[in-house]
Write a protein that holds these residues in place. Structure first.
Motif, PDB file in Angstrom:
ATOM      1  N   ILE A  48      41.987 -14.616  16.765  1.00  0.00           N
ATOM      2  CA  ILE A  48      41.135 -15.164  17.820  1.00  0.00           C
ATOM      3  C   ILE A  48      40.061 -14.153  18.197  1.00  0.00           C
ATOM      4  CG2 ILE A  48      41.085 -16.075  20.180  1.00  0.00           C
ATOM      5  CD1 ILE A  48      42.574 -17.810  17.926  1.00  0.00           C
ATOM      6  N   LYS A  49      40.440 -12.897  18.323  1.00  0.00           N
ATOM      7  CA  LYS A  49      39.469 -11.845  18.631  1.00  0.00           C
ATOM      8  C   LYS A  49      38.407 -11.758  17.539  1.00  0.00           C
ATOM      9  CE  LYS A  49      42.584  -8.988  21.363  1.00  0.00           C
ATOM     10  NZ  LYS A  49      43.284  -7.699  21.455  1.00  0.00           N
ATOM     11  N   SER A  50      38.831 -11.878  16.298  1.00  0.00           N
ATOM     12  CA  SER A  50      37.902 -11.845  15.170  1.00  0.00           C
ATOM     13  C   SER A  50      36.938 -13.040  15.218  1.00  0.00           C
ATOM     14  CB  SER A  50      38.685 -11.848  13.858  1.00  0.00           C
ATOM     15  OG  SER A  50      37.820 -11.893  12.759  1.00  0.00           O
ATOM     16  N   ASP A  51      37.474 -14.211  15.536  1.00  0.00           N
ATOM     17  CA  ASP A  51      36.628 -15.400  15.667  1.00  0.00           C
ATOM     18  C   ASP A  51      35.613 -15.224  16.784  1.00  0.00           C
ATOM     19  OD1 ASP A  51      37.770 -16.832  13.565  1.00  0.00           O
ATOM     20  OD2 ASP A  51      39.177 -17.908  14.857  1.00  0.00           O
ATOM     21  N   LEU A  52      36.049 -14.685  17.914  1.00  0.00           N
ATOM     22  CA  LEU A  52      35.122 -14.478  19.032  1.00  0.00           C
ATOM     23  C   LEU A  52      34.044 -13.458  18.672  1.00  0.00           C
ATOM     24  CD1 LEU A  52      37.653 -14.597  21.990  1.00  0.00           C
ATOM     25  CD2 LEU A  52      35.733 -16.171  21.617  1.00  0.00           C
ATOM     26  N   THR A  53      34.411 -12.399  17.967  1.00  0.00           N
ATOM     27  CA  THR A  53      33.433 -11.406  17.529  1.00  0.00           C
ATOM     28  C   THR A  53      32.390 -12.043  16.625  1.00  0.00           C
ATOM     29  OG1 THR A  53      35.021  -9.607  17.740  1.00  0.00           O
ATOM     30  CG2 THR A  53      33.137  -9.217  16.286  1.00  0.00           C
ATOM     31  N   ALA A  54      32.847 -12.883  15.703  1.00  0.00           N
ATOM     32  CA  ALA A  54      31.913 -13.583  14.812  1.00  0.00           C
ATOM     33  C   ALA A  54      31.007 -14.516  15.610  1.00  0.00           C
ATOM     34  CB  ALA A  54      32.687 -14.361  13.748  1.00  0.00           C
ATOM     35  N   LEU A  55      31.556 -15.184  16.616  1.00  0.00           N
ATOM     36  CA  LEU A  55      30.759 -16.074  17.461  1.00  0.00           C
ATOM     37  C   LEU A  55      29.724 -15.282  18.256  1.00  0.00           C
ATOM     38  CD1 LEU A  55      33.609 -18.437  18.636  1.00  0.00           C
ATOM     39  CD2 LEU A  55      31.538 -19.159  17.401  1.00  0.00           C
ATOM     40  N   TYR A  56      30.112 -14.116  18.794  1.00  0.00           N
ATOM     41  CA  TYR A  56      29.150 -13.273  19.518  1.00  0.00           C
ATOM     42  C   TYR A  56      27.970 -12.950  18.610  1.00  0.00           C
ATOM     43  CZ  TYR A  56      32.825 -12.101  22.983  1.00  0.00           C
ATOM     44  OH  TYR A  56      33.801 -12.131  23.942  1.00  0.00           O
ATOM     45  N   ARG A  57      28.289 -12.565  17.380  1.00  0.00           N
ATOM     46  CA  ARG A  57      27.256 -12.191  16.416  1.00  0.00           C
ATOM     47  C   ARG A  57      26.381 -13.393  16.060  1.00  0.00           C
ATOM     48  NH1 ARG A  57      30.382  -9.185  13.696  1.00  0.00           N
ATOM     49  NH2 ARG A  57      31.317 -10.855  12.495  1.00  0.00           N
ATOM     50  N   THR A  58      27.009 -14.525  15.783  1.00  0.00           N
ATOM     51  CA  THR A  58      26.276 -15.727  15.376  1.00  0.00           C
ATOM     52  C   THR A  58      25.332 -16.211  16.468  1.00  0.00           C
ATOM     53  OG1 THR A  58      28.078 -16.417  13.918  1.00  0.00           O
ATOM     54  CG2 THR A  58      26.539 -18.121  14.610  1.00  0.00           C
ATOM     55  N   LEU A  59      25.795 -16.182  17.712  1.00  0.00           N
ATOM     56  CA  LEU A  59      24.980 -16.694  18.813  1.00  0.00           C
ATOM     57  C   LEU A  59      24.218 -15.604  19.555  1.00  0.00           C
ATOM     58  CD1 LEU A  59      27.353 -19.441  20.258  1.00  0.00           C
ATOM     59  CD2 LEU A  59      25.370 -19.723  18.782  1.00  0.00           C
ATOM     60  N   GLY A  60      24.389 -14.354  19.134  1.00  0.00           N
ATOM     61  CA  GLY A  60      23.677 -13.254  19.776  1.00  0.00           C
ATOM     62  C   GLY A  60      24.126 -13.012  21.204  1.00  0.00           C
ATOM     63  N   ALA A  61      25.416 -13.153  21.448  1.00  0.00           N
ATOM     64  CA  ALA A  61      25.958 -13.011  22.798  1.00  0.00           C
ATOM     65  C   ALA A  61      26.482 -11.600  23.035  1.00  0.00           C
ATOM     66  CB  ALA A  61      27.077 -14.019  23.017  1.00  0.00           C
ATOM     67  N   ALA A  62      26.379 -11.150  24.282  1.00  0.00           N
ATOM     68  CA  ALA A  62      26.828  -9.814  24.644  1.00  0.00           C
ATOM     69  C   ALA A  62      28.189  -9.814  25.335  1.00  0.00           C
ATOM     70  CB  ALA A  62      25.800  -9.163  25.561  1.00  0.00           C
ATOM     71  N   SER A  63      28.620 -10.970  25.813  1.00  0.00           N
ATOM     72  CA  SER A  63      29.896 -11.056  26.529  1.00  0.00           C
ATOM     73  C   SER A  63      30.451 -12.464  26.367  1.00  0.00           C
ATOM     74  CB  SER A  63      29.698 -10.769  28.015  1.00  0.00           C
ATOM     75  OG  SER A  63      28.938 -11.809  28.614  1.00  0.00           O
TER      76      SER A  63
END
Length: 84
Positions: A48-63
């Motif tokens: 789940i943490k890995s998925d969230l990290t990928a999502l942060y990167r994909t959407l350019g999110a900081a938090s």
């Protein structure tokens, strides 16, 4: 109905975000912790943490909050532009 239902209705986003990542994002938007999401989906918390990290990167999110806001804005833009 989940908090991000219909967030990525177009195919371009579908190629960037996996179905599991979309499920993780929806549960995160509902306020679930990583552990809750892992138990609900039947994956390890590290996944789940890995998925969230990928999502942060994909959407350019900081938090996490930024991620959810960017996902919601992307959904609004897609609907406004008439993307199927």
């Amino acid at each position: 109905m989940n908090a991000l239902e219909g967030t990525f209705p177009h195919q371009a986003a579908a190629t960037l975000i996996s179905p599991r990542q979309l499920s993780v994002l929806a549960l995160a938007a509902e306020g679930h912790t990583n552990g809750d999401i892992a138990r609900h989906l039947g994956y390890a918390e590290v996944t789940i943490k890995s998925d969230l990290t990928a999502l942060y990167r994909t959407l350019g999110a900081a938090s996490r909050d930024d991620l959810i806001e960017k996902a919601r804005l992307a959904a609004v833009r897609a609907r406004t532009c008439g993307v199927p």
